[in-house]
Design a protein around this motif. Structure first.
Motif, PDB file in Angstrom:
ATOM      1  N   PHE A 271       0.834  -1.204   0.000  1.00 38.48           N
ATOM      2  CA  PHE A 271       0.000   0.000   0.000  1.00 38.48           C
ATOM      3  C   PHE A 271       0.871   1.257   0.000  1.00 38.48           C
ATOM      4  O   PHE A 271       0.648   2.190  -0.792  1.00 38.48           O
ATOM      5  N   GLN A 272       1.880   1.268   0.851  1.00 40.63           N
ATOM      6  CA  GLN A 272       2.757   2.430   0.970  1.00 40.63           C
ATOM      7  C   GLN A 272       3.565   2.645  -0.303  1.00 40.63           C
ATOM      8  O   GLN A 272       3.788   3.784  -0.734  1.00 40.63           O
ATOM      9  N   GLY A 273       4.018   1.554  -0.925  1.00 46.49           N
ATOM     10  CA  GLY A 273       4.797   1.679  -2.152  1.00 46.49           C
ATOM     11  C   GLY A 273       3.986   2.244  -3.306  1.00 46.49           C
ATOM     12  O   GLY A 273       4.452   3.136  -4.027  1.00 46.49           O
ATOM     13  N   VAL A 274       2.775   1.728  -3.481  1.00 43.01           N
ATOM     14  CA  VAL A 274       1.905   2.245  -4.546  1.00 43.01           C
ATOM     15  C   VAL A 274       1.614   3.723  -4.315  1.00 43.01           C
ATOM     16  O   VAL A 274       1.677   4.549  -5.238  1.00 43.01           O
ATOM     17  N   LEU A 275       1.320   4.077  -3.067  1.00 42.51           N
ATOM     18  CA  LEU A 275       1.037   5.473  -2.734  1.00 42.51           C
ATOM     19  C   LEU A 275       2.249   6.357  -3.002  1.00 42.51           C
ATOM     20  O   LEU A 275       2.131   7.476  -3.515  1.00 42.51           O
ATOM     21  N   GLY A 276       3.445   5.843  -2.670  1.00 39.79           N
ATOM     22  CA  GLY A 276       4.654   6.620  -2.892  1.00 39.79           C
ATOM     23  C   GLY A 276       4.895   6.913  -4.359  1.00 39.79           C
ATOM     24  O   GLY A 276       5.258   8.041  -4.723  1.00 39.79           O
ATOM     25  N   TYR A 277       4.699   5.919  -5.220  1.00 42.89           N
ATOM     26  CA  TYR A 277       4.903   6.138  -6.651  1.00 42.89           C
ATOM     27  C   TYR A 277       3.850   7.087  -7.225  1.00 42.89           C
ATOM     28  O   TYR A 277       4.154   7.928  -8.089  1.00 42.89           O
ATOM     29  N   ILE A 278       2.626   6.972  -6.749  1.00 39.90           N
ATOM     30  CA  ILE A 278       1.572   7.882  -7.235  1.00 39.90           C
ATOM     31  C   ILE A 278       1.907   9.319  -6.880  1.00 39.90           C
ATOM     32  O   ILE A 278       1.798  10.238  -7.713  1.00 39.90           O
ATOM     33  N   GLN A 279       2.335   9.558  -5.637  1.00 41.28           N
ATOM     34  CA  GLN A 279       2.643  10.937  -5.244  1.00 41.28           C
ATOM     35  C   GLN A 279       3.874  11.462  -5.978  1.00 41.28           C
ATOM     36  O   GLN A 279       3.963  12.660  -6.273  1.00 41.28           O
ATOM     37  N   TYR A 280       4.816  10.571  -6.302  1.00 41.93           N
ATOM     38  CA  TYR A 280       6.019  11.010  -7.032  1.00 41.93           C
ATOM     39  C   TYR A 280       5.642  11.480  -8.439  1.00 41.93           C
ATOM     40  O   TYR A 280       6.080  12.556  -8.883  1.00 41.93           O
ATOM     41  N   PHE A 281       4.814  10.705  -9.144  1.00 38.13           N
ATOM     42  CA  PHE A 281       4.478  11.042 -10.524  1.00 38.13           C
ATOM     43  C   PHE A 281       3.400  12.123 -10.630  1.00 38.13           C
ATOM     44  O   PHE A 281       3.185  12.670 -11.716  1.00 38.13           O
ATOM     45  N   THR A 282       2.731  12.423  -9.511  1.00 41.81           N
ATOM     46  CA  THR A 282       1.737  13.501  -9.520  1.00 41.81           C
ATOM     47  C   THR A 282       2.269  14.759  -8.829  1.00 41.81           C
ATOM     48  O   THR A 282       1.486  15.623  -8.426  1.00 41.81           O
ATOM     49  N   LYS A 283       3.594  14.838  -8.672  1.00 49.70           N
ATOM     50  CA  LYS A 283       4.248  16.034  -8.113  1.00 49.70           C
ATOM     51  C   LYS A 283       3.880  16.278  -6.646  1.00 49.70           C
ATOM     52  O   LYS A 283       3.641  17.412  -6.227  1.00 49.70           O
ATOM     53  N   THR A 284       3.797  15.243  -5.881  1.00 51.60           N
ATOM     54  CA  THR A 284       3.604  15.264  -4.422  1.00 51.60           C
ATOM     55  C   THR A 284       2.460  16.170  -3.955  1.00 51.60           C
ATOM     56  O   THR A 284       2.690  17.162  -3.256  1.00 51.60           O
ATOM     57  N   PHE A 294       1.165   8.926   7.128  1.00 56.62           N
ATOM     58  CA  PHE A 294       0.404   7.959   7.923  1.00 56.62           C
ATOM     59  C   PHE A 294       0.867   6.539   7.607  1.00 56.62           C
ATOM     60  O   PHE A 294       1.034   5.712   8.511  1.00 56.62           O
ATOM     61  N   GLY A 295       1.099   6.271   6.317  1.00 55.68           N
ATOM     62  CA  GLY A 295       1.597   4.966   5.917  1.00 55.68           C
ATOM     63  C   GLY A 295       2.954   4.658   6.517  1.00 55.68           C
ATOM     64  O   GLY A 295       3.238   3.511   6.879  1.00 55.68           O
ATOM     65  N   ALA A 296       3.813   5.673   6.639  1.00 55.98           N
ATOM     66  CA  ALA A 296       5.129   5.472   7.253  1.00 55.98           C
ATOM     67  C   ALA A 296       4.981   5.028   8.705  1.00 55.98           C
ATOM     68  O   ALA A 296       5.733   4.171   9.187  1.00 55.98           O
ATOM     69  N   CYS A 297       4.007   5.598   9.402  1.00 55.78           N
ATOM     70  CA  CYS A 297       3.741   5.172  10.783  1.00 55.78           C
ATOM     71  C   CYS A 297       3.301   3.716  10.821  1.00 55.78           C
ATOM     72  O   CYS A 297       3.751   2.938  11.678  1.00 55.78           O
ATOM     73  N   LEU A 298       2.421   3.333   9.884  1.00 52.13           N
ATOM     74  CA  LEU A 298       1.947   1.949   9.846  1.00 52.13           C
ATOM     75  C   LEU A 298       3.079   0.981   9.516  1.00 52.13           C
ATOM     76  O   LEU A 298       3.150  -0.118  10.082  1.00 52.13           O
ATOM     77  N   VAL A 299       3.963   1.384   8.599  1.00 53.43           N
ATOM     78  CA  VAL A 299       5.110   0.529   8.264  1.00 53.43           C
ATOM     79  C   VAL A 299       5.972   0.304   9.497  1.00 53.43           C
ATOM     80  O   VAL A 299       6.368  -0.835   9.801  1.00 53.43           O
ATOM     81  N   TRP A 300       6.265   1.361  10.224  1.00 52.17           N
ATOM     82  CA  TRP A 300       7.123   1.242  11.397  1.00 52.17           C
ATOM     83  C   TRP A 300       6.459   0.392  12.478  1.00 52.17           C
ATOM     84  O   TRP A 300       7.109  -0.442  13.119  1.00 52.17           O
ATOM     85  N   ILE A 301       5.161   0.577  12.668  1.00 51.60           N
ATOM     86  CA  ILE A 301       4.431  -0.260  13.619  1.00 51.60           C
ATOM     87  C   ILE A 301       4.494  -1.716  13.190  1.00 51.60           C
ATOM     88  O   ILE A 301       4.718  -2.619  14.011  1.00 51.60           O
TER      89      ILE A 301
END
Length: 332
Positions: A271-284, A294-301
């Motif tokens: 989920f976090q990876g897909v979201l990261g690529y979407i924000q990168y190609f849509t200029k954040t 929020f996803g970074a928090c979930l990854v760390w948890i």
């Protein structure tokens, strides 16, 4: 309201936690809920802090600890940005209340779990340290290095909150490993890679477009595309390690607990990876960056939970299972 003697009042002043513990004994679920509340608020303060940054409200209150030199609170002249920044500051008190509840519940539990109390106090002092660091962030005009440190300290708080919550669901006996040493080492490698991923993520933010304020805020002098690519590479490394760990746990017939935690982490990473690529190609765009935080928090948890699932802490009176039964053990 019961009347208190002078001796009881003096006791309450000297040691309020012991005073409460003598008069209230929470059930285990209450202690677990208190620990969970502290964890939820630790994540919430990160998300709302991201909202402050992404709305350009980082200097909505231009000084600290007051909102302005003349006012403790935001004023009508400060508008939307002042409200956002001041609200985030006020949420720190809610976080302190949640951590305080966790400390009180742990201290009043029967039997007294000193380990939980210490973990609760550790959370409290991390919150206090991060509050001071947050003030420094404002006073230095949102310097990106202090902003990164502010986020990393919040990440440390989340890790401690996860450990506290997990310990409320375990006994206080010494931990017993559920997997071999090689699996533990692989998990620590995954944890280190995830920590590096989050740290580089703060550099991506510090070099990127969202400075946290509408004025000209200094950025980290690195090529944003290059550092974003490094962040993506680390993300793929974490994914690869999580997949490897998942398969290794299956191969060694590990208990169901660690395997489920590894699976959950893999799904969060996808989920976090897909979201990261979407924000990168849509200029954040701001909304996606907030979701990514929020996803970074979930990854760390998820990573911390995988690490904790590799051992169990039974209650002191739990019978130690035989070697043949060890495969049936699971971490809760």
């Amino acid at each position: 309201m019961p009347k208190l003697t002078r001796a009881e009042v003096a006791q309450a002043v000297r040691n309020p936690l012991a005073f409460i513990a003598d008069r209230w004994t929470p059930d285990p679920r209450t202690v677990q809920r208190a620990a969970m509340a502290a964890l939820v608020m630790a994540v919430a303060i990160v998300v709302t802090g991201g909202a402050v940054r992404l709305t350009g409200s980082g200097l909505g209150c231009p000084t600290w600890p007051k909102c302005t030199d003349q006012s403790l609170t935001t004023t009508s002249e400060m508008g939307f940005h002042g409200i956002i920044e001041f609200s985030n500051r006020m949420l720190t008190y809610v976080l302190c209340a949640a951590v305080g509840w966790a400390i009180i519940a742990a201290r009043a539990a029967e039997p007294w779990r000193r380990d939980l109390t210490r973990l609760g106090w550790t959370q409290f002092w991390v919150v206090m340290g991060n509050a001071v660091l947050g003030g420094i962030v404002v006073l230095v005009g949102l310097n990106p290095y202090t902003v990164a440190a502010h986020f990393l300290l919040s990440t440390a708080l989340i890790a401690i909150a996860v450990v506290t919550w997990q310990r409320t669901r375990e006994g206080s006996a010494a931990p017993r490993p559920l997997v071999g040493k090689a699996v533990v080492q692989l998990t620590w490698l995954l944890t280190a890679a995830a920590g590096a991923l989050i740290a580089v993520g703060t550099v991506v933010t510090g070099a990127g477009r969202h400075a946290g304020d509408s004025s000209d805020v200094k950025r980290i002098p690195l090529d944003w595309t290059m550092i974003a690519q490094l962040h993506a590479d680390l993300a793929w490394l974490v994914v690869a390690l999580s997949v490897a760990l998942w398969f290794v746990l299956k191969a060694v017939d590990a208990p169901i607990g660690p395997r489920r935690r590894a699976r959950d982490l893999f799904l969060i990473l996808m989920f976090q990876g897909v979201l990261g690529y979407i924000q990168y190609f849509t200029k954040t765009p701001e909304v996606l960056v907030g979701l990514h935080m929020f996803g970074a928090c979930l990854v760390w948890i998820g990573v911390v939970r995988v690490l904790l699932s590799l051992r169990e802490r039974p209650t002191a009176d739990t019978e130690i299972p035989s070697q043949s039964d060890s495969s049936a053990l699971s971490s809760v």
